[in-house]
Design a protein around this motif. Structure first.
Motif, PDB file in Angstrom:
ATOM      1  N   ALA A 148      39.640  43.435  43.277  1.00 26.90           N
ATOM      2  CA  ALA A 148      40.917  42.612  43.131  1.00 26.90           C
ATOM      3  C   ALA A 148      41.050  41.634  42.475  1.00 26.90           C
ATOM      4  O   ALA A 148      41.292  41.211  40.782  1.00 26.90           O
ATOM      5  N   VAL A 149      39.990  40.674  42.001  1.00 24.89           N
ATOM      6  CA  VAL A 149      39.409  39.494  41.555  1.00 24.89           C
ATOM      7  C   VAL A 149      38.783  40.049  39.975  1.00 24.89           C
ATOM      8  O   VAL A 149      39.480  40.097  38.629  1.00 24.89           O
ATOM      9  N   TYR A 150      38.296  41.250  40.433  1.00 26.25           N
ATOM     10  CA  TYR A 150      38.051  42.080  38.327  1.00 26.25           C
ATOM     11  C   TYR A 150      38.655  42.168  38.014  1.00 26.25           C
ATOM     12  O   TYR A 150      39.034  42.960  36.954  1.00 26.25           O
ATOM     13  N   ASP A 151      40.128  43.002  38.830  1.00 32.32           N
ATOM     14  CA  ASP A 151      41.605  43.239  38.053  1.00 32.32           C
ATOM     15  C   ASP A 151      42.963  42.370  38.623  1.00 32.32           C
ATOM     16  O   ASP A 151      43.780  43.237  38.349  1.00 32.32           O
ATOM     17  N   LEU A 152      42.375  41.102  37.891  1.00 27.19           N
ATOM     18  CA  LEU A 152      43.643  40.486  38.467  1.00 27.19           C
ATOM     19  C   LEU A 152      44.609  40.830  37.949  1.00 27.19           C
ATOM     20  O   LEU A 152      45.225  40.004  38.384  1.00 27.19           O
ATOM     21  N   GLU A 153      44.714  40.773  35.999  1.00 29.80           N
ATOM     22  CA  GLU A 153      45.431  41.233  35.654  1.00 29.80           C
ATOM     23  C   GLU A 153      46.654  42.102  36.360  1.00 29.80           C
ATOM     24  O   GLU A 153      48.262  42.173  36.677  1.00 29.80           O
ATOM     25  N   ASN A 154      46.167  42.915  37.042  1.00 27.33           N
ATOM     26  CA  ASN A 154      46.895  44.240  37.635  1.00 27.33           C
ATOM     27  C   ASN A 154      48.043  44.054  39.189  1.00 27.33           C
ATOM     28  O   ASN A 154      47.886  44.672  39.871  1.00 27.33           O
ATOM     29  N   VAL A 155      47.287  42.584  39.813  1.00 29.40           N
ATOM     30  CA  VAL A 155      47.734  42.289  41.211  1.00 29.40           C
ATOM     31  C   VAL A 155      48.855  41.651  40.891  1.00 29.40           C
ATOM     32  O   VAL A 155      49.264  40.412  40.508  1.00 29.40           O
ATOM     33  N   ASP A 156      49.701  42.191  41.806  1.00 36.45           N
ATOM     34  CA  ASP A 156      51.205  41.404  41.617  1.00 36.45           C
ATOM     35  C   ASP A 156      51.490  41.036  42.640  1.00 36.45           C
ATOM     36  O   ASP A 156      52.012  39.728  42.717  1.00 36.45           O
ATOM     37  N   ASP A 157      50.567  40.488  43.876  1.00 39.14           N
ATOM     38  CA  ASP A 157      50.429  39.521  44.743  1.00 39.14           C
ATOM     39  C   ASP A 157      49.323  38.722  45.821  1.00 39.14           C
ATOM     40  O   ASP A 157      48.462  39.633  46.029  1.00 39.14           O
ATOM     41  N   ILE A 158      49.213  38.174  45.428  1.00 42.02           N
ATOM     42  CA  ILE A 158      47.647  37.144  45.163  1.00 42.02           C
ATOM     43  C   ILE A 158      47.580  36.932  47.053  1.00 42.02           C
ATOM     44  O   ILE A 158      47.047  36.916  47.377  1.00 42.02           O
ATOM     45  N   SER A 159      48.252  36.788  47.362  1.00 44.89           N
ATOM     46  CA  SER A 159      48.491  36.567  48.593  1.00 44.89           C
ATOM     47  C   SER A 159      47.899  38.387  49.666  1.00 44.89           C
ATOM     48  O   SER A 159      46.881  37.774  50.248  1.00 44.89           O
ATOM     49  N   THR A 160      47.912  38.956  48.843  1.00 47.85           N
ATOM     50  CA  THR A 160      46.865  39.858  50.014  1.00 47.85           C
ATOM     51  C   THR A 160      45.604  40.450  49.283  1.00 47.85           C
ATOM     52  O   THR A 160      44.915  40.635  50.095  1.00 47.85           O
ATOM     53  N   ILE A 161      44.935  39.527  48.526  1.00 50.36           N
ATOM     54  CA  ILE A 161      43.890  38.857  48.557  1.00 50.36           C
ATOM     55  C   ILE A 161      43.093  37.894  49.495  1.00 50.36           C
ATOM     56  O   ILE A 161      42.520  37.680  49.525  1.00 50.36           O
ATOM     57  N   LEU A 162      44.728  37.252  49.767  1.00 50.16           N
ATOM     58  CA  LEU A 162      44.440  35.586  50.560  1.00 50.16           C
ATOM     59  C   LEU A 162      43.731  36.042  51.531  1.00 50.16           C
ATOM     60  O   LEU A 162      42.856  35.317  52.053  1.00 50.16           O
ATOM     61  N   ASN A 163      44.715  37.067  52.175  1.00 49.44           N
ATOM     62  CA  ASN A 163      44.419  37.535  53.285  1.00 49.44           C
ATOM     63  C   ASN A 163      43.329  38.131  53.818  1.00 49.44           C
ATOM     64  O   ASN A 163      42.477  38.172  55.042  1.00 49.44           O
ATOM     65  N   ARG A 164      43.154  38.870  52.678  1.00 48.76           N
ATOM     66  CA  ARG A 164      41.338  39.630  52.748  1.00 48.76           C
ATOM     67  C   ARG A 164      40.066  38.877  53.329  1.00 48.76           C
ATOM     68  O   ARG A 164      39.012  39.248  53.960  1.00 48.76           O
ATOM     69  N   LEU A 165      40.871  37.225  52.659  1.00 51.31           N
ATOM     70  CA  LEU A 165      39.266  36.157  52.848  1.00 51.31           C
ATOM     71  C   LEU A 165      39.541  34.973  54.271  1.00 51.31           C
ATOM     72  O   LEU A 165      38.700  34.205  54.097  1.00 51.31           O
ATOM     73  N   GLN A 166      40.756  36.068  54.899  1.00 47.17           N
ATOM     74  CA  GLN A 166      40.698  35.112  56.361  1.00 47.17           C
ATOM     75  C   GLN A 166      39.283  36.015  57.288  1.00 47.17           C
ATOM     76  O   GLN A 166      39.277  36.639  57.672  1.00 47.17           O
ATOM     77  N   PRO A 167      39.400  34.420  58.021  1.00 48.98           N
ATOM     78  CA  PRO A 167      38.138  34.730  58.452  1.00 48.98           C
ATOM     79  C   PRO A 167      38.202  35.761  60.248  1.00 48.98           C
ATOM     80  O   PRO A 167      39.482  35.712  61.052  1.00 48.98           O
ATOM     81  N   ASN A 168      37.026  36.578  60.329  1.00 42.82           N
ATOM     82  CA  ASN A 168      37.199  37.852  61.054  1.00 42.82           C
ATOM     83  C   ASN A 168      35.770  37.397  61.992  1.00 42.82           C
ATOM     84  O   ASN A 168      34.693  37.148  61.930  1.00 42.82           O
TER      85      ASN A 168
END
Length: 103
Positions: free
Chosen positions: A80-100
């Protein structure tokens, strides 16, 4: 040998906050080896030797998230970061960074 600050560290830092002088010395097999750098790897600088390749940046990211996010989430964030211009909602990236729980 105990840790010692580089003699030019404070002056370099005062003139440019990205310029954090460092020096390492290793004594091995009766020989002293040393290296010095004015800017840490990955910092913005006039020295091309400090630039990180995409592969180095990805490896550093993977190292930093190891054990905190899954490999699949890390892969998705990198993509997603390497294709950031095509990301509609940054929260989708941030959600993936939630510790699990990574096993």
């Amino acid at each position: 040998m105990p840790f010692q600050e580089h003699p030019d560290y404070t002056a370099a830092l005062a003139s440019n906050p990205a310029a954090r002088r460092s020096r390492i010395e290793v004594h091995a097999r009766g020989t002293q080896f040393s290296g010095e750098r004015g800017y840490p790897k990955g910092s913005p600088s006039p020295d091309p030797a400090t630039y990180m390749t995409d592969d180095e940046l990805i490896a550093k990211f993977r190292h930093n998230v190891d054990g905190a996010v899954s490999d699949a989430d890390a892969d998705a964030v990198i993509e997603a970061v390497y294709d950031l211009e095509n990301v509609d909602d940054i929260s989708t990236i941030l959600n993936r960074l939630q510790p699990n729980s990574v096993g």
